[in-house]
Each structure stands twice: as C-alpha cells, then as structure tokens.
Design a protein around this motif. Structure first.
Motif, PDB file in Angstrom:
ATOM      1  N   VAL A  46      23.522  11.166   3.957  1.00  0.00           N
ATOM      2  CA  VAL A  46      22.086  10.895   3.955  1.00  0.00           C
ATOM      3  C   VAL A  46      21.794   9.851   5.031  1.00  0.00           C
ATOM      4  O   VAL A  46      22.345   8.747   4.998  1.00  0.00           O
ATOM      5  CB  VAL A  46      21.607  10.379   2.583  1.00  0.00           C
ATOM      6  N   TRP A 117      12.479  11.488  -2.925  1.00  0.00           N
ATOM      7  CA  TRP A 117      13.372  11.620  -1.775  1.00  0.00           C
ATOM      8  C   TRP A 117      12.655  11.154  -0.516  1.00  0.00           C
ATOM      9  O   TRP A 117      11.548  11.585  -0.214  1.00  0.00           O
ATOM     10  CB  TRP A 117      13.793  13.075  -1.580  1.00  0.00           C
ATOM     11  N   MET A 119      14.097  10.389   3.448  1.00  0.00           N
ATOM     12  CA  MET A 119      15.289  10.301   4.296  1.00  0.00           C
ATOM     13  C   MET A 119      15.057  11.039   5.607  1.00  0.00           C
ATOM     14  O   MET A 119      14.161  11.883   5.714  1.00  0.00           O
ATOM     15  CB  MET A 119      16.492  10.894   3.572  1.00  0.00           C
ATOM     16  N   PHE A 122      19.755  15.094   5.810  1.00  0.00           N
ATOM     17  CA  PHE A 122      20.508  15.386   4.595  1.00  0.00           C
ATOM     18  C   PHE A 122      21.497  16.488   4.930  1.00  0.00           C
ATOM     19  O   PHE A 122      21.109  17.587   5.336  1.00  0.00           O
ATOM     20  CB  PHE A 122      19.570  15.829   3.476  1.00  0.00           C
TER      21      PHE A 122
END
Length: 222
Positions: A46, A117, A119, A122
C-alpha cells in the motif's frame, strides 16, 4: 478513480466515499478479483498518498469468496506506517487447501481510527507459485531476480554502477534460465522500439515514478 491504484503514481489516489470523515472502522471494503485463484502466501503493498496527511490504513481484515459463495474469513493484517509516497507492505497466508477467486479487504483501523480506504497504490503479489509456471520450474532464478528488484527499489536515489550491474546480471541469468522463447526477449526487442515505458515484469507504464524501467530496450532508474 480505481485506475489510480495501479498507475505507479503517488500523486494520484483512491478514496472511498465518505462525508466529514465520519466512517466507522470496518465499514468500507475493496474487492479484488483474481485472473485465476488466490492461494498460499500473498504480499500486500500500500503506497501512501504523496501530497496529503489524511488517514493511512493501519489494519484491515481479509475475506475470500468464490463465484456464488459467501465470503469467509482469511486473515487480519496490520500494516506499518509509511511516509508520504512511501510503500508499506505486509503478507498473509490463505489456509492450505483453500483458494479464492475474490478477496475482500475491509479497513479496520487508520491513523485517525476511521474506516475508509485512502491510498495512492494498492498491489498484491502472490508468493506461492503455481507449479506449472516457469518461475516455479526455476525457483533459484526467480528468487535471484526478485531479490535484485527489491534491492534496486531500495537503492533509488543513490544507485551505484554496482547496483545496476547486479540487476543486469540477475536479469540476464533469469532470461537464460526460463528460456528466451517465453516472450521476455520479444518485449525487449520488438515492443519497446516505440519508446513506450515498461516495468521489469513487461507491463506498460503510463506514469513513471521511482523505480527501474525499460525504455527503448534499455533499463533506466528513476
């Protein structure tokens, strides 16, 4: 926005729907479908967003399912902290004899104890090789190129001639071991003549971040 998760660019990001940050842990999830099956040991990477201090995921629960079946618990995973644009990694193991066509990743903890989530990238990497693939047939060559890639990524920003030579040698030995007819040479000789950019797995890259790439048949380090 889901395309942002695989564009190798820490400036673009994925954010599940939220309002005022009021999302309880265990609310939002991300489903990933395999081309074949998920089984054995799997690594998760991540990458934290480059230009924001928003929540970094600290932990998530993983469940697996096959077509037409309900999800069942696979593992709980804790994720290390990461600097902006930094990559945090963890791994989990799917029980022996089990395999899933889909994995569900549900956020259970973030730095601000919320449940969404957020980010830049991934990625999943199966570590248990299919017995029929070339990498399983030649495990030593696969281990050598994997180690060389990991070392090259660590060295970004201070890459030496020795680092590049070690990567080149591992790459050449890997190609010889698995047979040049597999298509790796075809990527290097034919496809790359159009100045497109590829990573070392032969995947075309639109946005270049830090790492090792192939451009016009030559390796470059950013």
């Amino acid at each position: 926005m889901k395309d942002n998760l695989v564009d190798n660019n820490a400036y673009t990001y994925y954010h599940t729907v939220w309002q005022n940050g009021d999302v309880a842990p265990g609310t939002h999830y991300l489903d990933v479908t395999a081309n074949d099956k998920f089984e054995g040991i799997v690594k998760v990477y991540v990458t934290r967003r480059y230009d924001a201090d928003n929540d970094h995921v600290k932990a998530f629960a993983i469940a697996g399912a096959n077509d037409g079946s309900e999800f069942e618990k696979v593992a709980d995973v804790e994720l290390p902290n990461a600097v902006k644009a930094g990559k945090a990694e963890a791994e989990f193991t799917i029980a022996e004899g089990k395999s899933y066509s889909k994995l569900r990743f549900t956020v259970t903890s973030t730095t601000l104890e919320r449940g969404y989530w957020h980010m830049a990238e991934f990625q999943l990497r199966p570590m248990t090789l299919n017995a029929d693939c070339k990498n399983a047939t030649y495990p030593e060559a696969f281990a050598a190129i994997t180690k060389a890639l990991e070392e090259a990524n660590k060295a970004v920003g201070s890459v030496s001639v020795e680092d590049i030579a070690a990567l080149q040698n591992a790459y050449d030995e890997y190609k010889k071991a698995i047979n040049p007819e597999t298509g790796i040479d075809a990527i290097g000789v034919e496809t790359l003549r159009n100045n497109a950019v590829y990573d070392l797995q032969g995947r075309r890259v639109q946005n270049i971040g830090k790492g090792v790439y192939i451009v016009d048949g030559k390796k470059i380090v950013r």
